[in-house]
Each structure stands twice: as structure tokens, then as C-alpha cells.
Design an enzyme around this catalytic site. Sequence first.
Site, PDB file in Angstrom:
ATOM      1  N   SER A   5     -14.991  63.196  22.402  1.00  0.00           N
ATOM      2  CA  SER A   5     -14.551  64.316  23.244  1.00  0.00           C
ATOM      3  C   SER A   5     -13.292  63.828  23.971  1.00  0.00           C
ATOM      4  O   SER A   5     -13.009  62.622  23.982  1.00  0.00           O
ATOM      5  CB  SER A   5     -15.667  64.614  24.248  1.00  0.00           C
ATOM      6  OG  SER A   5     -15.170  65.291  25.377  1.00  0.00           O
ATOM      7  N   TYR A  23     -21.173  62.832  31.573  1.00  0.00           N
ATOM      8  CA  TYR A  23     -20.629  62.981  30.206  1.00  0.00           C
ATOM      9  C   TYR A  23     -19.514  61.963  29.926  1.00  0.00           C
ATOM     10  O   TYR A  23     -19.447  61.409  28.840  1.00  0.00           O
ATOM     11  CB  TYR A  23     -20.098  64.402  30.064  1.00  0.00           C
ATOM     12  CG  TYR A  23     -19.749  64.853  28.661  1.00  0.00           C
ATOM     13  CD1 TYR A  23     -20.659  64.753  27.610  1.00  0.00           C
ATOM     14  CD2 TYR A  23     -18.511  65.425  28.390  1.00  0.00           C
ATOM     15  CE1 TYR A  23     -20.335  65.195  26.339  1.00  0.00           C
ATOM     16  CE2 TYR A  23     -18.183  65.888  27.123  1.00  0.00           C
ATOM     17  CZ  TYR A  23     -19.100  65.767  26.096  1.00  0.00           C
ATOM     18  OH  TYR A  23     -18.778  66.224  24.837  1.00  0.00           O
TER      19      TYR A  23
END
Length: 274
Positions: free
Chosen positions: A141, A154
Site C-alpha cells: 500500500s 495499518y
Amino acid sequence: MNITNKSPVALVTGSSGGLGLAIARTFLEAGYRVVITGRDVSRLDAAKASLGRDSYVAIACGDVSEPQGAADAVQTAVSQFGRLDVLVNCVGTSDRGLAENLTLERLDELIRQNVHTALLCSVAAIPQLEIDQGVIVNIGSLASKVGARYLGGYVAAKHALAGLTQQMRLELKPRGIHVGLVNPGPIRRDDAGSRYQSRVEEDANVPAAAAKPGGGTKIKGLPPESVANAVLHCVRYRRPDLVLPRYLRLLIAVGHISPRLGDWLLLKFTSSKG
Ligand SMILES: NC(=O)c1ccc[n+]([C@@H]2O[C@H](COP(=O)([O-])OP(=O)(O)OC[C@H]3O[C@@H](n4cnc5c(N)ncnc54)[C@H](OP(=O)(O)O)[C@@H]3O)[C@@H](O)[C@H]2O)c1
């Protein structure tokens, strides 16, 4: 693309929906036989039905954050199709919230979903991938590259995945296995904005915009198909690390050379409380 009983085989984890299903479809269209995985058999059945080409799609139902689930997924590919050319580790969970409010339980859960799954599936797949001289692609990501605000645990989990990916790439290269990382920005989806609503509402210090894909970053959402094509490209050309959209690699590099400028860019182009 024509598929036969000798076609290459791709195992895509977390492919009963979302990006994983788009990746499975792209590999099927590119001539691969495909194994899809998830924890819910009815979702998997529906995903398989949506893919078509029934005899070239196999289902592995199980939790790949558990060693047995990971081993079963790899075993499904080998027992049903006789080989394994590509493993795409797509299972992953995002998060919202301030780092200071992150509990160790939540961080453990995110590491489990984003890192344990990739490690366990890769370890289970290595013997067959070595035979078939295959490729592992981990789905990272932008949070694998930068520490943007309000993304809970995250960022820590995806940075850990990025480090693991590079280490495994270097260690597995002499054995003929390539390990790549694909780092997409926010991906367009039907439930954009609602998925993280409750996590954002829990914390008055997190802006409402952080519920949006990418934590409300000012980057246009990517079609899942374009991310899936990047995964295929990573496999075909053994690319080590892709960032989508591509122009962001330059901004990431700028931030590494000048962390002060990198912070300024992140403060300017991500959601803010005021
Ligand atoms: N969405 C974005 O904007 C975005 C942006 C950048 C990167 N990414 C990354 O892209 C990947 C996919 O994201 P997504 O949003 O498409 O995910 P998603 O919609 O939440 O889909 C997750 C898939 O994984 C399965 N799954 C979840 N945990 C599992 C487990 N432990 N074992 C087996 N299957 C499991 C789910 O099915 P069941 O729940 O039925 O098991 C589902 O098929 C993630 O790694 C994410 O971090 C996403």
C-alpha cells in the site's frame, strides 16, 4: 487467452471479493489457472461463479493467517492443478485512528492479517515455487512507503510487510523465486467511505474524511483492474516494487531524501483535522 491443463497456476489469497477477485480475474484472462481463497465458502462460490471457466478455477476455503489454512491453500493448487507459478498475497486489513490510541490487540490483529498471512503462505509455497521457478507478489500500500496520519496500525503492518518482501526477495533470488511488492494508492470500491466510518467516529480527533479510501488522501481512486494489471506486470517482468499511481514514487523518493519536505507534502495532501 486459451487455458489448458498445462497452463500456469496462480494462487490469490483473499480473492472472494475486493482487489483479490479482480486479480484472480486478470490472471484467468491472461491464461492462468487460478486458486481463490477466503474464509466464507458461500462468498467463494459466488466469486467462482462470477469468474466462469469453471474447470480452471479451484477454491481453497480457510483462514490463511493460520499455518494449516496457508498450507491447505497451497496444497489445493498442487493437488488440483499439479503446479504453482504465482502466489499473490492479497489478504490484508486497513485501519483508522491515531497511533496513540492504537491498542496492542489491534496492532496484533493487523500484523496477523497483513504480515502473518503473507509469511505463512509464502513459506508453504516455496518448495513448489522453487520447482516451477515462480513468483510471489505481496500487496502492499502507500502505507508501506509513508506514515500518513490517522491510519491506526495499518502503517506499521504494511511497513513490516515491505521489509519482509525485500528480505525474502534477496534470500530467494538464488533459488529462482522472485518476490515483488505492489503498492497501490486508494482503490475504488462500492463501500468507499462507509467501511471505516465507525472507527473514525470513535475518535473525535480523527477527521471525518479519514473514513475515505486512503484515509482521505487527495489521490484519485484506482480502478481495481489497473492494480490487478500491475500485479500481472510485476510477475511477467519480475519487477521488485511498483507504486500506483506511478508519479507518487517521485514524491516518496523526495520524502526519503528530505524527510522535512516529505512531512510537508503529507500534511498538505492528506486529510486534516483543521
Ligand atoms: N482497498 C484499498 O483501497 C486498498 C488500497 C491499497 C492496498 N490495499 C490492499 O489490498 C488488499 C486487498 O484489500 P481489499 O480492500 O480489496 O480487501 P477486502 O475487500 O477486505 O477483501 C479481503 C479478502 O480477503 C479475504 N480474507 C480476509 N482475511 C482472510 C484470512 N485471514 N484468510 C483468508 N481470506 C481472508 C476476504 O474474505 P473473507 O472475509 O470471506 O475471508 C476477502 O476475500 C489488502 O492487502 C489491502 O491492504 C487495499
